[in-house]
Design a protein around this motif. Structure first.
Motif, PDB file in Angstrom:
ATOM      1  N   THR A 272     -25.864 -36.541  -0.750  1.00 17.11           N
ATOM      2  CA  THR A 272     -25.359 -35.836  -1.907  1.00 17.11           C
ATOM      3  C   THR A 272     -24.000 -36.428  -2.278  1.00 17.11           C
ATOM      4  OG1 THR A 272     -24.146 -34.161  -0.681  1.00 17.11           O
ATOM      5  CG2 THR A 272     -26.489 -33.731  -1.105  1.00 17.11           C
ATOM      6  N   ALA A 273     -23.568 -36.137  -3.483  1.00 16.12           N
ATOM      7  CA  ALA A 273     -22.284 -36.672  -3.936  1.00 16.12           C
ATOM      8  C   ALA A 273     -21.118 -36.119  -3.110  1.00 16.12           C
ATOM      9  CB  ALA A 273     -22.087 -36.366  -5.413  1.00 16.12           C
TER      10      ALA A 273
ATOM     11  N   PRO B 234     -32.249 -31.636 -14.741  1.00 20.41           N
ATOM     12  CA  PRO B 234     -32.010 -30.486 -15.630  1.00 20.41           C
ATOM     13  C   PRO B 234     -30.571 -30.401 -16.134  1.00 20.41           C
ATOM     14  CG  PRO B 234     -33.319 -29.830 -13.730  1.00 20.41           C
ATOM     15  CD  PRO B 234     -32.834 -31.224 -13.460  1.00 20.41           C
ATOM     16  N   SER B 235     -29.665 -31.066 -15.425  1.00 23.53           N
ATOM     17  CA  SER B 235     -28.261 -31.082 -15.856  1.00 23.53           C
ATOM     18  C   SER B 235     -27.948 -32.319 -16.682  1.00 23.53           C
ATOM     19  CB  SER B 235     -27.339 -31.033 -14.627  1.00 23.53           C
ATOM     20  OG  SER B 235     -27.551 -29.857 -13.875  1.00 23.53           O
ATOM     21  N   GLY B 236     -28.972 -33.089 -16.987  1.00 24.33           N
ATOM     22  CA  GLY B 236     -28.769 -34.252 -17.841  1.00 24.33           C
ATOM     23  C   GLY B 236     -28.951 -35.589 -17.155  1.00 24.33           C
TER      24      GLY B 236
ATOM     25  N   LEU C  42     -29.804 -31.505  -6.537  1.00 23.16           N
ATOM     26  CA  LEU C  42     -28.496 -31.906  -6.046  1.00 23.16           C
ATOM     27  C   LEU C  42     -27.947 -33.129  -6.762  1.00 23.16           C
ATOM     28  CD1 LEU C  42     -29.296 -31.551  -2.229  1.00 23.16           C
ATOM     29  CD2 LEU C  42     -28.141 -29.890  -3.706  1.00 23.16           C
ATOM     30  N   ASN C  43     -26.640 -33.186  -6.877  1.00 27.06           N
ATOM     31  CA  ASN C  43     -25.986 -34.424  -7.290  1.00 27.06           C
ATOM     32  C   ASN C  43     -26.124 -35.401  -6.134  1.00 27.06           C
ATOM     33  OD1 ASN C  43     -24.783 -33.763  -9.871  1.00 27.06           O
ATOM     34  ND2 ASN C  43     -23.485 -32.371  -8.738  1.00 27.06           N
ATOM     35  N   MET C  44     -26.787 -36.515  -6.388  1.00 22.76           N
ATOM     36  CA  MET C  44     -27.071 -37.478  -5.330  1.00 22.76           C
ATOM     37  C   MET C  44     -26.284 -38.761  -5.549  1.00 22.76           C
ATOM     38  SD  MET C  44     -29.047 -36.027  -3.211  1.00 22.76           S
ATOM     39  CE  MET C  44     -29.438 -37.476  -2.214  1.00 22.76           C
TER      40      MET C  44
ATOM     41  N   ILE D 179     -25.704 -39.523  -9.393  1.00 22.03           N
ATOM     42  CA  ILE D 179     -26.510 -39.047 -10.510  1.00 22.03           C
ATOM     43  C   ILE D 179     -26.664 -37.539 -10.390  1.00 22.03           C
ATOM     44  CG2 ILE D 179     -28.666 -39.536  -9.257  1.00 22.03           C
ATOM     45  CD1 ILE D 179     -29.896 -40.251 -12.033  1.00 22.03           C
ATOM     46  N   SER D 180     -26.523 -36.853 -11.490  1.00 19.81           N
ATOM     47  CA  SER D 180     -26.669 -35.408 -11.501  1.00 19.81           C
ATOM     48  C   SER D 180     -28.150 -35.054 -11.584  1.00 19.81           C
ATOM     49  CB  SER D 180     -25.897 -34.811 -12.674  1.00 19.81           C
ATOM     50  OG  SER D 180     -26.499 -35.156 -13.906  1.00 19.81           O
TER      51      SER D 180
END
Length: 117
Positions: free
Chosen positions: A100-101, A55-57, A32-34, A51-52
Protein backbone atom coordinates in the motif's frame (compact mmCIF):
# COMPACT_ATOMS: atom_id res chain seq x y z
CA UNK A 1 -4.29 -11.37 5.88
CA UNK A 2 -3.52 -10.14 2.39
CA UNK A 3 -0.44 -11.66 0.83
CA UNK A 4 1.40 -9.92 -1.97
CA UNK A 5 3.24 -11.77 -4.72
CA UNK A 6 5.45 -9.85 -7.14
CA UNK A 7 6.63 -11.25 -10.46
CA UNK A 8 7.97 -10.25 -13.84
CA UNK A 9 11.50 -9.19 -13.02
CA UNK A 10 14.59 -10.32 -14.83
CA UNK A 11 17.74 -9.31 -16.62
CA UNK A 12 17.33 -6.72 -19.34
CA UNK A 13 19.69 -4.58 -21.39
CA UNK A 14 19.71 -0.80 -21.04
CA UNK A 15 16.83 0.65 -23.01
CA UNK A 16 14.74 -2.46 -22.55
CA UNK A 17 11.34 -2.94 -20.96
CA UNK A 18 9.75 -5.09 -18.30
CA UNK A 19 6.27 -5.39 -16.89
CA UNK A 20 5.99 -6.25 -13.22
CA UNK A 21 2.89 -7.78 -11.67
CA UNK A 22 1.67 -7.74 -8.09
CA UNK A 23 -1.11 -10.11 -7.15
CA UNK A 24 -2.98 -9.85 -3.87
CA UNK A 25 -4.65 -12.75 -2.13
CA UNK A 26 -7.87 -10.83 -1.60
CA UNK A 27 -10.05 -8.26 -3.28
CA UNK A 28 -9.37 -5.80 -0.47
CA UNK A 29 -6.37 -4.76 -2.56
CA UNK A 30 -8.78 -3.05 -4.94
CA UNK A 31 -9.86 -0.64 -2.21
CA UNK A 32 -6.36 0.51 -1.30
CA UNK A 33 -3.91 3.07 -2.58
CA UNK A 34 -1.19 0.79 -3.91
CA UNK A 35 2.41 1.47 -4.70
CA UNK A 36 5.50 0.00 -6.28
CA UNK A 37 8.73 0.33 -4.34
CA UNK A 38 12.30 -0.56 -5.09
CA UNK A 39 15.38 -1.18 -3.04
CA UNK A 40 18.84 -1.13 -4.52
CA UNK A 41 21.80 -2.63 -2.65
CA UNK A 42 22.87 -0.37 0.19
CA UNK A 43 19.95 2.01 -0.31
CA UNK A 44 16.65 2.58 1.38
CA UNK A 45 13.44 1.27 -0.09
CA UNK A 46 11.79 4.01 -2.11
CA UNK A 47 8.36 4.53 -3.58
CA UNK A 48 8.46 4.85 -7.37
CA UNK A 49 4.78 4.87 -8.27
CA UNK A 50 1.36 4.76 -6.65
CA UNK A 51 -2.23 4.45 -7.80
CA UNK A 52 -5.49 5.20 -6.06
CA UNK A 53 -8.46 2.80 -6.15
CA UNK A 54 -10.41 2.83 -9.39
CA UNK A 55 -13.61 4.08 -7.70
CA UNK A 56 -11.54 7.05 -6.54
CA UNK A 57 -10.35 7.74 -10.05
CA UNK A 58 -7.30 5.53 -10.31
CA UNK A 59 -5.02 8.56 -10.21
CA UNK A 60 -1.31 7.88 -10.35
CA UNK A 61 1.81 9.44 -8.90
CA UNK A 62 5.21 8.74 -10.41
CA UNK A 63 8.57 9.55 -8.83
CA UNK A 64 10.65 12.11 -10.72
CA UNK A 65 13.44 9.57 -11.18
CA UNK A 66 11.24 7.35 -13.34
CA UNK A 67 8.69 9.81 -14.70
CA UNK A 68 8.07 9.37 -18.39
CA UNK A 69 9.47 5.82 -18.30
CA UNK A 70 7.35 3.94 -15.73
CA UNK A 71 3.58 3.54 -15.68
CA UNK A 72 1.47 2.02 -12.92
CA UNK A 73 -1.92 0.44 -13.51
CA UNK A 74 -4.32 -1.94 -11.83
CA UNK A 75 -6.89 -4.58 -12.72
CA UNK A 76 -9.59 -5.08 -10.11
CA UNK A 77 -10.84 -8.28 -11.72
CA UNK A 78 -7.44 -9.83 -11.08
CA UNK A 79 -6.70 -8.12 -7.74
CA UNK A 80 -3.48 -6.98 -9.35
CA UNK A 81 -1.29 -3.96 -9.78
CA UNK A 82 1.25 -3.58 -12.58
CA UNK A 83 4.36 -1.56 -13.27
CA UNK A 84 5.33 -1.04 -16.90
CA UNK A 85 8.97 -0.05 -17.08
CA UNK A 86 10.41 1.29 -20.32
CA UNK A 87 13.79 2.72 -21.25
CA UNK A 88 15.36 0.91 -18.33
CA UNK A 89 18.74 2.12 -17.13
CA UNK A 90 21.39 0.48 -14.91
CA UNK A 91 20.32 2.72 -12.03
CA UNK A 92 16.91 1.02 -12.12
CA UNK A 93 18.53 -2.19 -10.90
CA UNK A 94 16.85 -3.15 -7.63
CA UNK A 95 14.42 -5.51 -5.99
CA UNK A 96 10.91 -4.26 -6.70
CA UNK A 97 8.07 -4.66 -4.22
CA UNK A 98 4.43 -3.68 -4.06
CA UNK A 99 2.54 -2.58 -0.97
CA UNK A 100 0.00 0.00 0.00
CA UNK A 101 1.08 3.60 -0.38
CA UNK A 102 1.50 3.65 3.41
CA UNK A 103 3.33 0.32 3.60
CA UNK A 104 0.66 -1.28 5.75
CA UNK A 105 0.74 -4.85 4.42
CA UNK A 106 3.35 -7.57 4.98
CA UNK A 107 6.05 -7.31 2.34
CA UNK A 108 6.24 -9.94 -0.35
CA UNK A 109 9.45 -11.47 -1.59
CA UNK A 110 9.90 -8.86 -4.30
CA UNK A 111 11.13 -9.38 -7.83
CA UNK A 112 14.68 -8.67 -8.95
CA UNK A 113 15.24 -6.31 -11.85
CA UNK A 114 18.75 -6.14 -13.25
CA UNK A 115 19.61 -3.74 -16.03
CA UNK A 116 22.96 -4.53 -17.55
CA UNK A 117 24.62 -4.99 -20.90
Amino acid sequence: QVQLVESGGGLVQPGGSLRLSCAGSGSVLNLLNMGWYRQAPGKQRELVASISPIPSGGSTTIANSVKGRFTISRDNAKNSVYLQMNSLQPEDTAVYYCNTARRTLPWGQGTQVTVSS
